[in-house]
Design an enzyme around this catalytic site. Structure first.
Site, mmCIF file in Angstrom:
data_model
loop_
_atom_site.group_PDB
_atom_site.id
_atom_site.type_symbol
_atom_site.label_atom_id
_atom_site.label_comp_id
_atom_site.label_asym_id
_atom_site.label_seq_id
_atom_site.Cartn_x
_atom_site.Cartn_y
_atom_site.Cartn_z
ATOM 1 N N HIS A 1 0.723 -0.958 0.286
ATOM 2 C CA HIS A 1 0.339 -0.078 0.605
ATOM 3 C C HIS A 1 1.082 1.436 0.182
ATOM 4 O O HIS A 1 0.531 1.916 -0.898
ATOM 5 C CB HIS A 1 -0.939 0.139 1.920
ATOM 6 C CG HIS A 1 -2.026 1.099 1.595
ATOM 7 N ND1 HIS A 1 -3.548 1.495 0.539
ATOM 8 C CD2 HIS A 1 -1.146 1.971 2.086
ATOM 9 C CE1 HIS A 1 -3.682 2.340 0.922
ATOM 10 N NE2 HIS A 1 -2.699 3.202 1.432
ATOM 11 N N GLU A 2 1.701 1.574 1.046
ATOM 12 C CA GLU A 2 3.010 2.764 1.090
ATOM 13 C C GLU A 2 3.789 2.719 -0.291
ATOM 14 O O GLU A 2 4.303 3.999 -0.471
ATOM 15 C CB GLU A 2 2.848 2.478 2.406
ATOM 16 C CG GLU A 2 2.419 2.178 3.639
ATOM 17 C CD GLU A 2 1.430 3.394 3.281
ATOM 18 O OE1 GLU A 2 1.694 4.500 3.190
ATOM 19 O OE2 GLU A 2 0.010 3.621 3.982
ATOM 20 N N HIS B 1 2.073 4.730 -3.009
ATOM 21 C CA HIS B 1 2.187 5.819 -2.690
ATOM 22 C C HIS B 1 3.169 6.214 -3.372
ATOM 23 O O HIS B 1 3.204 7.501 -3.955
ATOM 24 C CB HIS B 1 1.777 6.527 -1.182
ATOM 25 C CG HIS B 1 0.548 6.421 -0.352
ATOM 26 N ND1 HIS B 1 -0.321 7.022 -1.719
ATOM 27 C CD2 HIS B 1 -0.300 6.022 0.512
ATOM 28 C CE1 HIS B 1 -1.934 7.146 -0.748
ATOM 29 N NE2 HIS B 1 -1.334 5.909 0.552
ATOM 30 N N HIS C 1 3.316 6.357 -6.671
ATOM 31 C CA HIS C 1 2.421 7.548 -7.888
ATOM 32 C C HIS C 1 3.249 9.045 -7.390
ATOM 33 O O HIS C 1 3.649 9.844 -8.226
ATOM 34 C CB HIS C 1 1.228 7.877 -6.715
ATOM 35 C CG HIS C 1 0.197 8.675 -7.487
ATOM 36 N ND1 HIS C 1 -0.618 9.073 -6.402
ATOM 37 C CD2 HIS C 1 -0.259 9.026 -8.374
ATOM 38 C CE1 HIS C 1 -1.994 9.911 -7.543
ATOM 39 N NE2 HIS C 1 -0.941 9.498 -8.699
#
Length: 689
Positions: free
Chosen positions: A469-470, A473, A476
């Site tokens: 998940h991190e 980020h 991105h």
């Protein structure tokens, strides 16, 4: 005094930065920036991007390169000295932000450029950046009267101070409770690696003892595996009363008065800017502007999730009654018996499965997956200054071996480090006026158990999901290759979209192909066997209804809290939402809202729904990858081109439609979590837009 923060650097000199350097560096930088802005706004020749927007963006960037490591150190190494210097620095930053957002000459300079013929020469990205700048001036009250501006500044300054105090209270409350166990059998069921990490020897008797703390890996291990109900209850009680007027440290770090002030001030701020509620103000920078549409989405999802959640809880109760002859389950029992039920249903052995996921192998596998999808390569760099020996640093290169950006990776828990997991930027991608290129850099933070006695950290499946998940980020931010300040990286992206790429990456944790890539037994060096993979995948929707219900409770509590015209009792709103959503027994002393950092000290106020809102996009995108191949380079190239690389340059919903060819639907989300009821063996895809 030599100040390392005031030297020229590409990466922060973390090993040289001391608390005494922080405030002077911020003071000096702000003073110079104010002089610079005065000079820029006094020029007489026509404004262009090159003589107005670009130089000011670079000047602000210089300040952020000083502020970012200070802010970061406060989160990952929160000593008394750093905390004090950070709070003083934060006050200066808050004053500066109020000064610049109410700088009429600067605002007029931007407006002059917008209304001039030079505006026509701007690129679409520059126009979008300028549009955001003018919008943010208005949202900061540039049109307010002198007295109202003063009021605005008082409110924002106080909110900044209160948010910091709120976060400090959580950290202090988390570190302020522990329980020492002298009999090992009281911790029966707790994994061996956890026991080793919390084991010590009594100073006088030299006898073994085990110290339980509220650090998340330890707390979750106790709630999930400890067979002693009394210990589970004590930990649950301490954890869910942190920073409140309840529990073992009642009133010591109570956040309730702070929360009341924050809410009251937010309503005043919204009204000052002409909004009926803080929720309306919050939505001005999101993709969905209508509060009723947010509530409609959440309530529609609730209808499906509650039905499945009730069914799951009923099955759990039946299992516990039959298997353990227990008629009543308390909240501190749910996680424990849920795990027991999962083991019973799927014959899953978490300790065996963990042995296939040593952290370094998971990381290398994650790098391999991103390489196959996006043709990027991670290369670890040593001799980079960091804030702790465990921190790793990686450069990221594209298929042409060009540097795309870099990440700091800090994944182990320790004292004085904020709990949870997050990604934060250090700098964004930017073409500088001196012809140099600033590459984006991000911090990725988790809180896993550190290695013990030279044995590697073994990750649970949930920790792997957190890591992916991190990284979503981080990717991105790094892969958004728009070089215009303000819309590069994660900048300028509406907050209800910000969780899209991160939640998309979680899907790789539920696929045989990717799980094999990230697995290798730390002893035998063999990849995870097929039988274990099948068991993991079968657990995907185990209690998915309960999970969505929990997210809905947080989302609706947050949104309703901020969608009110007058400040009401927080506990009253919490109970109202809990009564509507929760299917668990009421606990009068529970105060989990007192540690809801996302909305009281983070950026998710009236925006926590973003996790569910963005997940709809992530799931719809994932179905395309499943159809075309989860490691398909062409699909990855399209995702990179239309989503990740675009930063905040365009409307994200339009970008999504370019990638998928159509709008995202709620139906896909309901299907993904197995929330749809089947009638006559047919699933009806109707009215699930």
């Amino acid at each position: 005094m030599h100040n390392p923060l005031l030297t020229s650097y590409v990466l922060p000199p973390f090993q040289k930065i001391q608390p005494k350097h922080m405030v002077p560096a911020i003071q000096y930088s702000i003073k110079n920036l104010q002089k610079f802005i005065k000079k820029i706004t006094s020029q007489t020749h026509p404004y262009t991007w090159e003589n107005l927007c670009q130089p000011i963006a670079e000047a602000k960037n210089s300040l952020m390169k000083i502020w970012s490591p200070i802010k970061h150190l406060n989160a990952v190494n929160n000593t008394k000295e750093i905390r004090k210097s950070y709070e003083q620095s934060l006050h200066l930053i808050s004053q500066y932000n109020n000064w610049i957002t109410h700088h009429k000459k600067l605002y007029q300079s931007y407006k002059t450029l917008k209304n001039s013929t030079n505006y026509l020469q701007l690129t679409p990205n520059q126009k979008k950046s300028l549009k955001n700048i003018l919008r943010d001036f208005k949202l900061s009250g540039i049109h307010l009267s002198k007295n109202k501006k003063k009021k605005y500044q008082q409110i924002t300054s106080e909110l900044s101070t209160l948010s910091t105090k709120y976060e400090n209270n959580i950290l202090d409350a988390t570190m302020g409770w522990e329980k020492t166990i002298t009999k090992k059998n009281m911790l029966n069921g707790v994994p061996k690696n956890i026991l080793k990490n919390i084991q010590s020897k009594h100073k006088k008797t030299n006898q073994k003892q085990w110290t339980i703390t509220l650090n998340l890996p330890i707390y979750l291990a106790i709630l999930t595996y400890c067979e002693n109900e009394k210990i589970r209850k004590e930990c649950y009680y301490a954890y869910n009363t942190r920073a409140s007027n309840q529990g073992p440290n009642a009133n010591k770090w109570d956040n309730e008065p702070i929360m009341k002030k924050i809410l009251k001030l937010r309503i005043q701020l919204a009204n000052l800017l002409g909004f009926p509620t803080y929720a309306h103000q919050s939505l001005t920078t999101k993709t969905e502007k209508n509060p009723q549409k947010i509530l409609s989405f959440l309530n529609k999802l609730l209808k499906y999730a509650k039905h499945k959640g009730k069914k799951e809880l009923k099955q759990l109760k039946l299992f516990v009654k039959k298997k353990y002859q227990k008629n009543t389950m308390y909240p501190w029992d749910i996680t424990f018996y849920s795990e027991k039920q999962k083991q019973h249903l799927f014959a899953i052995d978490n300790e065996k499965i963990k042995s296939y996921f040593p952290v370094n192998q998971v990381l290398q596998g994650l790098f391999e997956i991103t390489k196959r999808i996006y043709q990027i390569t991670f290369i670890q760099k040593t001799h980079i200054q960091t804030w702790h020996p465990h921190v790793q640093f990686y450069n990221i290169y594209n298929s042409k071996n060009q540097l795309q950006g870099s990440i700091y990776l800090d994944i182990y828990t320790r004292q004085n480090k904020r709990s949870g997991a997050w990604m934060e930027e250090y700098v964004e991608y930017m073409h500088l006026s001196n012809k140099k290129i600033q590459k984006p850099v991000a911090y990725i933070i988790c809180n896993f158990h550190p290695p013990n006695n030279n044995k590697p950290t073994l990750l649970t499946h949930q920790e792997i999901i957190t890591l992916f998940h991190e990284f979503g980020h981080g990717l991105h931010h790094i892969l958004a290759q728009k070089n215009t300040p303000g819309i590069s990286g994660i900048n300028g992206i509406p907050w209800d979209i910000i969780e899209f790429p991160s939640q998309f990456m979680e899907n790789y944790c539920w696929q045989k192909t990717s799980l094999k890539i990230i697995s290798k037994n730390h002893i035998t060096q063999k990849s995870i066997p097929q039988k274990h993979l099948i068991k993991i995948l079968k657990t995907k929707n185990h209690h998915s209804g309960l999970f969505i219900l929990y997210q809905l409770q947080l989302s609706l509590f947050d949104f309703i809290l901020h969608y009110q015209k007058k400040s009401q009792k927080i506990q009253k709103i919490y109970e109202k939402v809990r009564k509507k959503i929760s299917i668990f027994p009421y606990i009068p002393w529970k105060r989990s809202q007192n540690t809801f950092s996302h909305i009281f000290s983070g950026e998710y106020a009236a925006g926590y729904y973003s996790y569910l809102w963005a997940n709809k996009l992530a799931i719809n995108a994932w179905y395309k990858f499943q159809k075309e191949g989860i490691l398909n380079q062409n699909t990855g190239k399209s995702f990179l081109k239309n989503i990740l690389s675009m930063g905040g340059s365009q409307n994200p919903i339009k970008l999504f439609k370019k990638f998928l060819g159509k709008k995202p639907t709620l139906y896909k989300m309901l299907k993904y979590y197995n929330l749809i009821q089947k009638k006559n063996n047919t699933i009806h895809n109707k009215n699930h837009k």
